[in-house]
Design an enzyme around this catalytic site. Structure first.
Site, PDB file in Angstrom:
ATOM      1  N   SER A   1      -5.367   7.201  -5.918  1.00 13.44           N
ATOM      2  CA  SER A   1      -4.937   8.066  -4.868  1.00 13.44           C
ATOM      3  C   SER A   1      -4.231   9.320  -5.836  1.00 13.44           C
ATOM      4  O   SER A   1      -3.374   9.199  -6.520  1.00 13.44           O
ATOM      5  CB  SER A   1      -3.563   7.492  -4.131  1.00 13.44           C
ATOM      6  OG  SER A   1      -4.260   6.589  -3.160  1.00 13.44           O
TER       7      SER A   1
ATOM      8  N   ARG B   1     -10.193  -3.297  -8.882  1.00 13.81           N
ATOM      9  CA  ARG B   1     -11.325  -3.093  -7.892  1.00 13.81           C
ATOM     10  C   ARG B   1     -12.631  -2.307  -8.279  1.00 13.81           C
ATOM     11  O   ARG B   1     -13.694  -2.401  -7.832  1.00 13.81           O
ATOM     12  CB  ARG B   1     -10.418  -1.852  -6.852  1.00 13.81           C
ATOM     13  CG  ARG B   1      -9.663  -2.615  -6.142  1.00 13.81           C
ATOM     14  CD  ARG B   1      -8.664  -1.698  -5.026  1.00 13.81           C
ATOM     15  NE  ARG B   1      -7.657  -2.518  -4.294  1.00 13.81           N
ATOM     16  CZ  ARG B   1      -6.992  -1.722  -3.418  1.00 13.81           C
ATOM     17  NH1 ARG B   1      -7.010  -0.703  -2.988  1.00 13.81           N
ATOM     18  NH2 ARG B   1      -6.137  -2.498  -2.770  1.00 13.81           N
TER      19      ARG B   1
ATOM     20  N   ARG C   1       3.465  -5.675  -7.604  1.00 13.68           N
ATOM     21  CA  ARG C   1       3.838  -5.221  -5.919  1.00 13.68           C
ATOM     22  C   ARG C   1       3.585  -6.860  -5.419  1.00 13.68           C
ATOM     23  O   ARG C   1       2.860  -7.391  -5.560  1.00 13.68           O
ATOM     24  CB  ARG C   1       2.832  -4.350  -5.591  1.00 13.68           C
ATOM     25  CG  ARG C   1       2.707  -2.955  -6.310  1.00 13.68           C
ATOM     26  CD  ARG C   1       2.027  -2.024  -5.750  1.00 13.68           C
ATOM     27  NE  ARG C   1       2.002  -0.623  -6.725  1.00 13.68           N
ATOM     28  CZ  ARG C   1       1.126   0.291  -6.323  1.00 13.68           C
ATOM     29  NH1 ARG C   1       0.193   0.317  -5.378  1.00 13.68           N
ATOM     30  NH2 ARG C   1       1.110   1.340  -7.327  1.00 13.68           N
TER      31      ARG C   1
ATOM     32  N   ARG D   1      -6.500  -7.072  -3.661  1.00 16.94           N
ATOM     33  CA  ARG D   1      -5.146  -7.025  -3.023  1.00 16.94           C
ATOM     34  C   ARG D   1      -4.415  -7.932  -3.860  1.00 16.94           C
ATOM     35  O   ARG D   1      -4.233  -9.160  -3.369  1.00 16.94           O
ATOM     36  CB  ARG D   1      -5.005  -6.635  -1.739  1.00 16.94           C
ATOM     37  CG  ARG D   1      -3.656  -6.321  -1.380  1.00 16.94           C
ATOM     38  CD  ARG D   1      -3.247  -5.946   0.122  1.00 16.94           C
ATOM     39  NE  ARG D   1      -4.321  -4.868   0.614  1.00 16.94           N
ATOM     40  CZ  ARG D   1      -3.708  -3.688   0.497  1.00 16.94           C
ATOM     41  NH1 ARG D   1      -2.587  -3.445  -0.032  1.00 16.94           N
ATOM     42  NH2 ARG D   1      -4.578  -2.579   0.861  1.00 16.94           N
TER      43      ARG D   1
ATOM     44  N   GLU E   1     -10.192   1.841  -2.333  1.00 13.38           N
ATOM     45  CA  GLU E   1      -9.456   2.692  -3.021  1.00 13.38           C
ATOM     46  C   GLU E   1      -9.296   2.396  -4.369  1.00 13.38           C
ATOM     47  O   GLU E   1      -8.555   1.217  -4.710  1.00 13.38           O
ATOM     48  CB  GLU E   1      -8.080   2.700  -2.185  1.00 13.38           C
ATOM     49  CG  GLU E   1      -7.355   3.822  -2.905  1.00 13.38           C
ATOM     50  CD  GLU E   1      -5.625   3.755  -2.427  1.00 13.38           C
ATOM     51  OE1 GLU E   1      -4.805   4.043  -3.357  1.00 13.38           O
ATOM     52  OE2 GLU E   1      -5.586   3.100  -1.388  1.00 13.38           O
TER      53      GLU E   1
END
Length: 460
Positions: free
Chosen positions: A372, A411, A273, A288, A369
């Protein structure tokens, strides 16, 4: 996508969804106008075809009766009808293209149970787990990016040299930890009834469109050749941003049987990404980044079972954190932070104590996070043509899709390096991971290599 019938019959519901999700770049009135004109033209086209068929039958009858003059007039009328029908069909096709393109811009309607809110600050914390018996932590806890470099298990400088910012190397026990987490997660989800798939990494534009990444979010994707500003078509390839894309599209334009459902697939993939992250701590370390590993859980279910399966999927994803004995919380997204494709979503956030952030728990640290979990109902199914047949003699219906990370590996690594670190700078390996790391109990690190390491911790 939303069906045109739903948009046509429930414009107020769609308008409210646009407002709740903060979407202000879609002209719903134009969509309704195009749909109305398209339906009028379809009806006009049907009338013209009917009249042309009648005239064709009349021509044969007139010729048989020897009424040549009347037959010639009928032939002329048939030509006029053909020209008029071509004009109507051409305009209807133009409107059909515009309508289909516009419907792809409409977001999913939030479930009635979703809390209303403007943005992430109004998300609702549902519960916390693992805070009753926390480990005794060093004071201060060293952030993972500093600890990883001290142990020489994370190498950001060489990652940037080889590829660019947002890329990194894991080394030695760091790489072992990453591999161990992937294998551990896959094994946990196999126990939960998931079937492994290992999908292709490049995906077509049609696949990105099927799951809702396109046309809204092309700027976040890595294109294989060409630039993101160019128009895309089905021959374009993009690097997988999440295994949700290839796995959901496995059954695109297919009809599954009722006996097949629920289908539960899990897939490990590297993901790519462009998102750069925010300034400050978010851009440091591996929170990130542009490439990251993840295990994704994708479910295909009957519509009447999707919300029970949604709760089950949340439990399946958080089982990884329970076994690793990491503190975490469950956060329900409000309407303004729900996302384009979801009708309901929970985030699972792990606690990382290395950075003293304002949004952390009372003990300090911050929330990351790691999953999701989303219910899309039939939103993706309509875009990708995912259907099932309840009974062999019945018409096929759109099924419901759900997914969630199980989990995002970097993470979870951050949380382990920070929560399981010791006063001497080592890191205790969570007990559940030890069989996947050659029974190692502690990550001790190793000496860096190269002349640049002299004077920076290398023993020789």
């Amino acid at each position: 996508m939303l069906s045109r019938q739903f948009v046509r019959e429930h414009p107020d519901v769609v308008r409210e969804a646009l407002e709740k999700k903060g979407v202000d770049d879609v002209d719903l009135d134009r969509i309704l106008e195009v749909d109305a004109e398209w339906r009028e033209l379809k009806a006009e086209g049907d009338d013209l075809r009917h009249e042309r068929n009648e005239v064709s039958r009349e021509i044969g009858q007139l010729k048989q009766e020897g009424k040549e003059e009347a037959a010639e007039a009928a032939i002329e009328r048939s030509g006029e009808l053909k020209a008029e029908l071509e004009r109507v069909e051409e305009r209807a096709d133009e409107l059909e293209t515009e309508l289909e393109r516009s419907l792809l811009e409409l977001p999913q309607v939030p479930h009635e149970s979703v809390p209303v809110g403007a943005d992430e600050t109004e998300n609702v914390e549902r519960r916390r787990e693992g805070f009753d018996d926390l480990r005794e932590l060093p004071d201060p806890v060293v952030p993972h990016y500093d600890l990883g470099e001290d142990l020489d298990i994370l190498d950001f400088e060489r990652g940037a040299k080889v590829t660019g910012g947002g890329f990194y190397f894991t080394k030695g026990e760091g790489a072992m930890l990453e591999h161990a987490l992937i294998q551990f997660m896959l094994e946990v989800h196999r126990e939960q009834g998931y079937t492994d798939v290992f999908p292709p990494i490049p995906v077509k534009s049609r696949s990105m469109e099927g799951t809702g990444q396109f046309p809204k979010f092309t700027e976040d994707a890595y294109r294989v050749g060409g630039s993101n500003e160019e128009s895309y078509d089905d021959d374009d390839l993009w690097l997988c941003p999440t295994a949700e894309v290839p796995v959901t599209n496995m059954y695109r334009d297919e009809i599954l049987l009722d006996d097949d459902l629920p289908v539960k697939h899990q897939a490990y993939t590297p993901n790519f990404r462009r998102e750069a992250g925010e300034h400050g701590t978010e851009t440091r370390g591996i929170v990130r980044v542009h490439q990251f590993n993840k295990v994704e859980l994708v479910n295909f279910v009957r519509p009447e079972e999707s919300y029970d399966r949604f709760e089950g999927l949340v439990d399946e994803a958080e089982e990884v954190l329970r076994r690793l004995d990491l503190p975490y919380r469950i956060l329900e997204m409000c309407t303004g932070d729900l996302g384009f494709t979801q009708t309901k979503k929970y985030d699972i956030e792990v606690w990382a104590p290395g950075d003293d952030m304002e949004d952390g728990p009372d003990e300090g640290g911050r929330w990351l996070e790691v999953s999701s979990v989303s219910n899309f109902e039939d939103f993706q199914a309509r875009r990708a043509g995912l259907r099932y047949r309840p009974e062999r003699h019945e018409s096929a219906e759109y099924l419901h899709t759900l997914n969630g990370s199980g989990l995002a590996v970097p993470r979870v690594m951050v949380a382990i390096l920070e929560y399981y670190q010791n006063d001497d700078g080592t890191v205790t390996v969570p007990e559940a991971l030890r069989p996947y790391m050659g029974d190692r109990e502690v990550i001790e690190g190793h000496d860096p290599v190269g002349e640049s390491a002299l004077g920076a911790g290398r023993k020789d």
